[in-house]
Design an enzyme around this catalytic site. Structure first.
Site, PDB file in Angstrom:
ATOM      1  N   VAL A  14      21.464 -12.193   3.503  1.00 25.27           N
ATOM      2  CA  VAL A  14      20.794 -10.886   3.447  1.00 25.27           C
ATOM      3  C   VAL A  14      20.748 -10.166   4.789  1.00 25.27           C
ATOM      4  O   VAL A  14      20.456  -8.981   4.838  1.00 25.27           O
ATOM      5  CB  VAL A  14      19.348 -10.986   2.888  1.00 25.27           C
ATOM      6  CG1 VAL A  14      19.370 -11.140   1.391  1.00 25.27           C
ATOM      7  CG2 VAL A  14      18.574 -12.115   3.525  1.00 25.27           C
ATOM      8  N   GLY A  15      21.035 -10.891   5.866  1.00 25.47           N
ATOM      9  CA  GLY A  15      21.004 -10.188   7.146  1.00 25.47           C
ATOM     10  C   GLY A  15      21.505 -11.072   8.271  1.00 25.47           C
ATOM     11  O   GLY A  15      21.534 -12.295   8.154  1.00 25.47           O
ATOM     12  N   VAL A  22      20.268 -14.771   8.125  1.00 27.16           N
ATOM     13  CA  VAL A  22      19.218 -14.995   7.144  1.00 27.16           C
ATOM     14  C   VAL A  22      19.831 -15.053   5.744  1.00 27.16           C
ATOM     15  O   VAL A  22      20.615 -14.184   5.353  1.00 27.16           O
ATOM     16  CB  VAL A  22      18.156 -13.887   7.205  1.00 27.16           C
ATOM     17  CG1 VAL A  22      17.064 -14.144   6.184  1.00 27.16           C
ATOM     18  CG2 VAL A  22      17.560 -13.802   8.591  1.00 27.16           C
ATOM     19  N   LYS A  37      16.436 -19.032   7.643  1.00 24.73           N
ATOM     20  CA  LYS A  37      16.942 -18.439   8.865  1.00 24.73           C
ATOM     21  C   LYS A  37      17.744 -19.502   9.592  1.00 24.73           C
ATOM     22  O   LYS A  37      17.172 -20.488  10.061  1.00 24.73           O
ATOM     23  CB  LYS A  37      15.728 -17.995   9.705  1.00 24.73           C
ATOM     24  CG  LYS A  37      16.010 -16.883  10.674  1.00 24.73           C
ATOM     25  CD  LYS A  37      14.669 -16.308  11.131  1.00 24.73           C
ATOM     26  CE  LYS A  37      14.823 -15.289  12.222  1.00 24.73           C
ATOM     27  NZ  LYS A  37      13.544 -14.696  12.612  1.00 24.73           N
ATOM     28  N   ASP A 130       5.379  -8.200  19.918  1.00 25.85           N
ATOM     29  CA  ASP A 130       6.435  -7.359  19.349  1.00 25.85           C
ATOM     30  C   ASP A 130       5.980  -6.746  18.026  1.00 25.85           C
ATOM     31  O   ASP A 130       6.684  -6.798  17.028  1.00 25.85           O
ATOM     32  CB  ASP A 130       7.730  -8.151  19.153  1.00 25.85           C
ATOM     33  CG  ASP A 130       8.920  -7.215  18.934  1.00 25.85           C
ATOM     34  OD1 ASP A 130       8.768  -6.005  19.215  1.00 25.85           O
ATOM     35  OD2 ASP A 130       9.981  -7.667  18.492  1.00 25.85           O
TER      36      ASP A 130
END
Lengths: 324, 340
Positions: A14-15, A22, A37, A130
């Site tokens: 997905v990424g 991921v 991950k 962050d």
């Protein structure tokens, strides 16, 4: 080595980030959706990227409804895998989706959940460093979860230097912009204040083009700090008062946040105090009257969701009907 | 050709053939009896002596002058439906509170919609008309009562809205006035400061400035509190005098709001000695050292101006040290396991 029974299944990618890929997957025992991950190894001089270590270190410690859950960590064929709770949406997507309407009760609910999550981090002396809408993920049941602890750290010795090069620029507190090395949890509070403003405006509040411009944008909106309102500001390593802007009057803020109530402005102002020692802390923010005034925060399950998904659901329903 | 014809007749009175193009001031009127369009001067001419038949050929309905009105909607069908709706809703004017359950109210609404539909589309027109007349005759008093009640409600609401607006204005006014006073006060103080500085020797000028600043801070805090008090007083008065605001409070929460969802440590397991928090006291920590913890190393850090500027404070160091020392005490692993 004996092969252990499969605990997770990986379905699709997905990424991909700089240091991890991921995948979407399921936990076989519970059939629960998860995200895996996979940390890339071998491309960093110290073996593993620092942020992966940070992520594992702090997520293992934190368990809270508003902090992403680290389900498991395992290593297979020389790589490191983090098994995380699968969260399909984030706040940035919703802010950008102009077809979704935010009610003031919705904003209050998101803010409340964010504050609860960070309160849990801070009472364990962990700074997130962050915070931004992109890192506030939304579960299918509407719960908001703080994610991406790649820049997090716990407070160390009293004299320890911290790096000031943290937090995405638009959400960076003024003491960080001045290169402070002994900052406090107040840097997270600042980010939340800016996110709060962004939720009301539906556009980034302080979008600086670069680090110098960020100072200018910040002070244009909130006034240039002086020794009077922020004692010892001039002692910070990169202090410079580029241009002196006056602090905004209450009326100017009212005009800027036209839909905000007086109490919400009060909270916003105390979250975005330039002097970190005057900024409110998480406990003060959560006890603020803003959360007591009507309307009550929306129940998480009633919060607005991504539009796309609804279309998909409708499609599914349509398909069902056709099959019938 | 037909389009052109339409275009021309649209702006022309079919009775006197006056054209809007040549006399732009003319206006058209309609009568809800037949909805035929007649210009204002014709209406005056034909109907001023009393009721007369509609001048359109083959219409012949008897019209009265006082029923003529301006057309609001371009589409005559919509105009007619709105008129019917207005008339029917004046007769069937019950509201939700008149019914014991939502279901019954919905049934009533459906019945009313049916009547409107029938009248509008000419389905069983005479029968429906008869029904409406019968209902009106039977419930005359009730209808009157309801309409009185509605008008009362409307006026209450407008009064409430006006009051809210007045409250807002009042708050703004007070705040503005205070702002003006503050600015004047500041100017005056600055002048005084200058006077003092010029009259005193240079040695203690720093002290004078400092004193001045702390005075100013105290005053601004006091003013803030004052403003808050004033506005909350106004709010209270307002909600006391307004019955409409009380209603809202009644429907309020089923469960109280919990900011931390019960997950907060309310009582620390230790008590801290007084630790200076003020920047000036911290810079002067050596003179406060006997009241608080003796830690020469941290106390030295507390005076570091770079640390102070970044928001670093001495008390957080001690708090954290003690929190960490007590963390996990009173936490039973077996119990925790059961919860998770």
């Amino acid at each position: 080595m004996t092969t252990a029974p499969l605990k997770y299944s990986k379905s699709k990618k997905v990424g991909e980030g700089t240091y991890a890929v991921v995948y979407l997957g399921t936990q076989i025992s519970s059939n629960r959706k998860i995200a895996i991950k996979e940390i890339k190894t071998g491309m960093f001089k110290d073996g593993l990227d620092m942020s992966a270590i940070r992520e594992v270190k702090y997520l293992q410690e934190l368990k809270h409804p508003n902090v992403i859950e680290l389900v498991d960590v395992f290593s297979a064929t020389n790589n490191l895998n983090l098994v995380l709770e699968f969260l399909p949406c984030d706040l940035e997507v919703l802010i950008k989706d102009t077809s979704v309407v935010f009610k003031s009760a919705d904003i209050k609910s998101w803010l409340l959940m964010t504050l609860r999550g960070i309160h849990h981090c801070h009472r364990n002396f962990i700074l997130h460093r962050d915070l931004k809408p992109n890192n506030l993920l939304l579960a299918p049941d509407g719960q908001l979860k703080i994610a991406d602890f790649g820049l997090a750290r716990s407070l160390g010795n009293a004299n320890e230097d911290l790096t000031s090069n943290v937090v995405t620029r638009w959400y960076r507190a003024p003491e960080l912009l001045f290169g402070a090395k002994h900052y406090t949890p107040a840097v997270d509070m600042w980010s939340v204040g800016i996110i709060f403003a962004e939720l009301m405006l539906r556009t980034p509040y302080l979008p600086g083009k670069d680090d110098v411009d960020q100072l200018d944008v910040t002070f244009r909106a909130l006034g240039t700090p002086t020794e009077q309102i922020w004692p010892n500001v001039s002692m910070l390593p990169q202090y410079n008062a580029l241009r002196v802007y006056p602090p905004p009057s209450r009326q100017e803020l009212r005009n800027r946040f036209s839909a905000a109530t007086e109490k919400s402005l009060d909270l916003l102002i105390s979250m975005t105090q330039l002097d970190p020692s005057r900024r409110c802390d998480l406990t003060q923010a959560l006890l603020h009257e803003f959360f007591l005034e009507s309307p009550r925060p929306t129940e998480p399950e009633d919060l607005p969701k991504k539009k796309e998904k609804r279309v998909k659901e409708e499609d599914d329903e349509m398909n069902k009907r056709f099959k019938v | 050709m037909i389009g052109l014809e339409d275009e021309r007749t649209k702006d022309m009175c079919p009775i006197c053939k006056t054209d809007k193009y040549l006399s732009p001031n003319m206006t058209f009127l309609i009568n809800p009896e037949c909805y035929h369009k007649i210009c204002e001067s014709c209406v005056d001419r034909i109907f001023s002596l009393g009721p007369a038949p509609c001048p359109y050929p083959k219409c012949g309905k008897i019209l009265r002058k006082n029923k003529f009105k301006k057309q609001i909607f371009d589409d005559i069908l919509i105009e007619r439906e709105i008129d019917i709706r207005k008339r029917i809703s004046n007769i069937f004017n019950k509201t939700e509170e008149d019914f014991p359950s939502l279901d019954e109210y919905n049934q009533y609404l459906e019945k009313v919609e049916n009547v409107i539909f029938n009248l509008n589309n000419g389905v069983d027109k005479e029968k429906t008309e008869e029904e409406v007349n019968k209902y009106e005759a039977e419930n005359k008093i009730e209808i009157l009562e309801k309409s009185m009640r509605e008008s009362q409600k409307n006026s209450d609401f407008t009064k409430y809205q006006e009051a809210v607006e007045r409250l807002k204005q009042e708050k703004l006014r007070i705040q503005k006035q205070m702002e003006i006073e503050d600015i004047q006060y500041q100017k005056q103080q600055q002048q005084e400061l200058l006077d003092k500085l010029s009259s005193s020797n240079t040695a203690n000028s720093d002290e004078i400035i400092k004193q001045q600043q702390s005075n100013m801070q105290k005053r601004s805090q006091f003013r803030k509190r004052q403003l808050q008090q004033l506005t909350s007083q106004l709010d209270q008065n307002f909600s006391k005098n307004n019955p409409l605001t009380k209603k809202e409070v009644d429907n309020e929460p089923k469960a109280p709001f919990t900011p931390f969802q019960g997950d907060r440590e309310l009582k620390k397991r230790y008590e801290l000695l007084p630790i200076p928090r003020d920047v000036d006291d911290l810079l002067d920590i050596d003179n406060h050292a006997d009241e608080t913890y003796q830690d020469p190393y941290v106390n030295k850090l507390a005076k570091n101006k770079e640390y102070l500027g970044a928001g670093w404070r001495l008390h957080t160091v001690f708090e954290r040290a003690l929190d960490e020392a007590f963390m996990g005490l009173g936490c039973f692993i077996e119990k925790e396991k059961m919860v998770s």
